[in-house]
Design a protein around this motif. Structure first.
Motif, PDB file in Angstrom:
ATOM      1  N   ASN A 389       0.826  -1.213   0.000  1.00 26.27           N
ATOM      2  CA  ASN A 389       0.000   0.000   0.000  1.00 26.27           C
ATOM      3  C   ASN A 389       0.861   1.265   0.000  1.00 26.27           C
ATOM      4  O   ASN A 389       0.576   2.230  -0.714  1.00 26.27           O
ATOM      5  CB  ASN A 389      -0.940   0.013   1.206  1.00 26.27           C
ATOM      6  N   LEU A 390       1.909   1.254   0.797  1.00 23.95           N
ATOM      7  CA  LEU A 390       2.790   2.426   0.871  1.00 23.95           C
ATOM      8  C   LEU A 390       3.505   2.656  -0.462  1.00 23.95           C
ATOM      9  O   LEU A 390       3.636   3.797  -0.920  1.00 23.95           O
ATOM     10  CB  LEU A 390       3.813   2.237   1.990  1.00 23.95           C
ATOM     11  N   ILE A 395       4.574   6.440  -0.852  1.00 22.84           N
ATOM     12  CA  ILE A 395       5.033   6.913   0.462  1.00 22.84           C
ATOM     13  C   ILE A 395       6.277   6.105   0.844  1.00 22.84           C
ATOM     14  O   ILE A 395       6.257   5.228   1.720  1.00 22.84           O
ATOM     15  CB  ILE A 395       3.911   6.761   1.518  1.00 22.84           C
ATOM     16  N   TYR A 396       7.364   6.405   0.179  1.00 24.24           N
ATOM     17  CA  TYR A 396       8.551   5.554   0.275  1.00 24.24           C
ATOM     18  C   TYR A 396       9.309   5.713   1.593  1.00 24.24           C
ATOM     19  O   TYR A 396       9.897   4.754   2.090  1.00 24.24           O
ATOM     20  CB  TYR A 396       9.480   5.834  -0.901  1.00 24.24           C
ATOM     21  N   ALA A 400      10.294   2.704   4.049  1.00 16.78           N
ATOM     22  CA  ALA A 400      11.644   2.447   4.563  1.00 16.78           C
ATOM     23  C   ALA A 400      11.607   2.272   6.078  1.00 16.78           C
ATOM     24  O   ALA A 400      12.270   1.368   6.622  1.00 16.78           O
ATOM     25  CB  ALA A 400      12.576   3.590   4.185  1.00 16.78           C
ATOM     26  N   ASN A 401      10.835   3.104   6.759  1.00 17.19           N
ATOM     27  CA  ASN A 401      10.714   3.003   8.213  1.00 17.19           C
ATOM     28  C   ASN A 401      10.028   1.715   8.653  1.00 17.19           C
ATOM     29  O   ASN A 401      10.231   1.244   9.778  1.00 17.19           O
ATOM     30  CB  ASN A 401       9.940   4.209   8.771  1.00 17.19           C
ATOM     31  N   GLU A 402       9.208   1.166   7.752  1.00 11.90           N
ATOM     32  CA  GLU A 402       8.532  -0.106   8.029  1.00 11.90           C
ATOM     33  C   GLU A 402       9.368  -1.306   7.581  1.00 11.90           C
ATOM     34  O   GLU A 402       8.857  -2.419   7.448  1.00 11.90           O
ATOM     35  CB  GLU A 402       7.163  -0.140   7.341  1.00 11.90           C
ATOM     36  N   ARG A 428       9.060  -5.275  -4.384  1.00 13.23           N
ATOM     37  CA  ARG A 428      10.318  -5.196  -5.140  1.00 13.23           C
ATOM     38  C   ARG A 428      10.519  -3.799  -5.715  1.00 13.23           C
ATOM     39  O   ARG A 428      11.620  -3.235  -5.654  1.00 13.23           O
ATOM     40  CB  ARG A 428      10.304  -6.223  -6.279  1.00 13.23           C
ATOM     41  N   PHE A 429       9.449  -3.248  -6.277  1.00 14.04           N
ATOM     42  CA  PHE A 429       9.549  -1.911  -6.846  1.00 14.04           C
ATOM     43  C   PHE A 429       9.835  -0.888  -5.750  1.00 14.04           C
ATOM     44  O   PHE A 429      10.697  -0.004  -5.904  1.00 14.04           O
ATOM     45  CB  PHE A 429       8.251  -1.549  -7.579  1.00 14.04           C
ATOM     46  N   GLY A 430       9.140  -1.021  -4.638  1.00 11.77           N
ATOM     47  CA  GLY A 430       9.361  -0.109  -3.521  1.00 11.77           C
ATOM     48  C   GLY A 430      10.785  -0.161  -3.007  1.00 11.77           C
ATOM     49  O   GLY A 430      11.402   0.873  -2.704  1.00 11.77           O
ATOM     50  N   LYS A 431      11.343  -1.366  -2.929  1.00 12.22           N
ATOM     51  CA  LYS A 431      12.734  -1.522  -2.489  1.00 12.22           C
ATOM     52  C   LYS A 431      13.696  -0.805  -3.446  1.00 12.22           C
ATOM     53  O   LYS A 431      14.658  -0.167  -2.998  1.00 12.22           O
ATOM     54  CB  LYS A 431      13.104  -3.008  -2.405  1.00 12.22           C
ATOM     55  N   SER A 432      13.433  -0.920  -4.737  1.00 10.62           N
ATOM     56  CA  SER A 432      14.325  -0.280  -5.716  1.00 10.62           C
ATOM     57  C   SER A 432      14.313   1.236  -5.558  1.00 10.62           C
ATOM     58  O   SER A 432      15.361   1.891  -5.677  1.00 10.62           O
ATOM     59  CB  SER A 432      13.926  -0.675  -7.141  1.00 10.62           C
ATOM     60  N   ILE A 433      13.146   1.795  -5.267  1.00 15.07           N
ATOM     61  CA  ILE A 433      13.049   3.253  -5.082  1.00 15.07           C
ATOM     62  C   ILE A 433      13.738   3.669  -3.786  1.00 15.07           C
ATOM     63  O   ILE A 433      14.501   4.650  -3.748  1.00 15.07           O
ATOM     64  CB  ILE A 433      11.583   3.713  -5.081  1.00 15.07           C
TER      65      ILE A 433
END
Length: 442
Positions: A389-390, A395-396, A400-402, A428-433
């Protein structure tokens, strides 16, 4: 009671179709495509040019940093071009194209090396051979092996763990290697124990490979320092942190490495490569690859030269069956679909999986029903629904904090989601950002 990790995990259908298939040798390809980025870290630096003649095992791209690795020619032949080609990542990468010299074909056969037990090298020479031979983690991570072994004074390691779990469905390359090269694997372990000055090693193998457990126990019976641990069948047991927790109950800290808790972990394929490098001065120019799928005619395991086009492997097992939807580099849980079969085998290619239309179809994604199943199965104790969801909302920083970077991308969350939500894809996409944002900050 069989050992396992305590948190999360799943048990997908194993589909170990090729577990009884002995490793065969792939025919030498007419052309090999050798990428210079086959490892985590800095791509290697090309040191050959077009029209150069190269020999088997010759360095063609040199390590360009500490976290980097040498690349060797898997064949004798002629460099025809230095080109940008699409590799298994789906992106174009720099590559050395070598046309095989057919007159030297007899030299490509695997020599019948006798088992060599005596270890004559000291720590410095062992590390040099591993470095020079371009050995990386063959379990999929492709981390340069010499980096793990270059211990600083403040890193106290007291145990070596050998990963023979191979928990990913369909894949059997490690299983067959343990059955066919058990004695060599034990010598490889002794080489590392000698280099690291440690007196304890444990080989972790899931209990669905009883024959491999038996083979390695027999091979290790004369060395009481080496134990074999039978593990409960549970995915993702082969992940380093889960394996360490299962075997010796130590917990790697968040953002930490196994050596932070006195452990070094190596895959069995890596151990065999180290044995060959140290005892016979052979660089990493080939590996075992499982080529499989429910509708494949002759699914099997192969010794494959690095740089061999994947289409050669698929043709060797009978070609692409009608109704194929995906061809995956790796297993169904963590592997990634490839665009076409022209891409080459690399050091990190453990398997090629051909998936049919009915197997590959995903259900239509629906709204999250807050069932909590993704949370229950996450081996890292994360909340995958929240991380998706983030990411979806951009809401990157909160992601990251999560602890989104703690995700090991095992895919357990997507596997159990009753709403068919693409949790892993978004994470995976969120991690890359988040990784890019962290790099920019530093």
């Amino acid at each position: 009671m069989l050992k396992t990790f305590p948190k999360g995990g799943i048990h997908p259908a194993e589909n170990k179709i090729t577990s009884s298939k002995e490793i065969k040798r792939m025919p030498i390809p007419k052309v090999v495509y050798v990428p210079i980025a086959q490892h985590i870290g800095i791509p290697s630096e090309i040191i050959v040019d077009r029209k150069d003649k190269v020999e088997i095992g010759q360095v063609v791209a040199k390590s360009s940093g500490f976290v980097s690795s040498n690349i060797h020619s898997p064949v004798a032949g002629t460099v025809t071009k230095l080109d940008m080609i699409v590799d298994t990542s789906g992106y174009k990468k720099q590559c050395i194209v070598i046309r095989t010299d057919q007159k030297n074909e007899s030299n490509f056969e695997e020599p019948n090396f006798p088992l060599k037990k005596e270890i004559s090298m000291d720590q410095k020479d062992i590390l040099k051979h591993i470095t020079d031979s371009g050995i990386v983690g063959l379990g999929g991570a492709t981390f340069p092996s010499h980096v793990k072994l270059d211990l600083k004074n403040d890193n106290h390691v007291d145990c070596l763990i050998i990963n023979g779990v191979e928990c990913e469905p369909y894949l059997t390359a490690d299983h067959r290697l343990m059955l066919e090269k058990a004695d060599e694997i034990i010598v490889g372990i002794q080489i590392l124990m000698h280099a690291l000055h440690i007196q304890e090693a444990v080989i972790g193998i899931e209990n669905n490979k009883k024959d491999a457990i038996k083979a390695l126990k027999k091979a290790a019976q004369s060395d009481k320092r080496i134990k074999v641990a039978a593990l409960q069948v549970k995915y993702p047991q082969g992940s380093e942190k889960q394996l360490i927790k299962a075997i010796i109950k130590r917990e790697v800290p968040k953002g930490g490495l196994p050596m932070d808790v006195g452990i070094i972990v190596h895959n069995v394929g890596t151990i065999f490569a180290i044995y060959q490098a140290v005892q016979y001065d052979r660089p990493l120019i080939e590996r075992v690859v499982t080529v499989t799928g429910k509708k494949i005619e002759n699914a099997s395991n192969f010794w494959v030269k690095i740089g061999t086009p994947i289409k050669d492997l698929v043709n060797e097992v009978g070609g692409i069956p009608e109704g194929t939807r995906k061809i995956v580099n790796g297993g169904p849980m963590m592997g990634k679909a490839i665009k076409n079969t022209d891409v080459p085998v690399t050091k990190g290619t453990s398997g090629i999986l051909v998936i049919s239309e009915d197997e590959a179809s995903r259900g239509e994604p629906k709204n999250c029903i807050r069932c909590g199943e993704c949370v229950d199965v996450c081996p890292m104790g994360l909340e995958p629904h929240l991380l998706m969801n983030l990411t979806e909302k951009g809401i990157y920083e909160t992601a990251a904090n999560e602890d989104i970077m703690t995700c090991i991308e095992c895919g357990s969350c997507s596997y159990v989601c009753p709403s068919h939500r693409p949790l892993l894809d978004y994470i995976r996409f969120g991690k890359s950002i988040v990784k890019k944002l962290n790099t920019a900050k530093n």
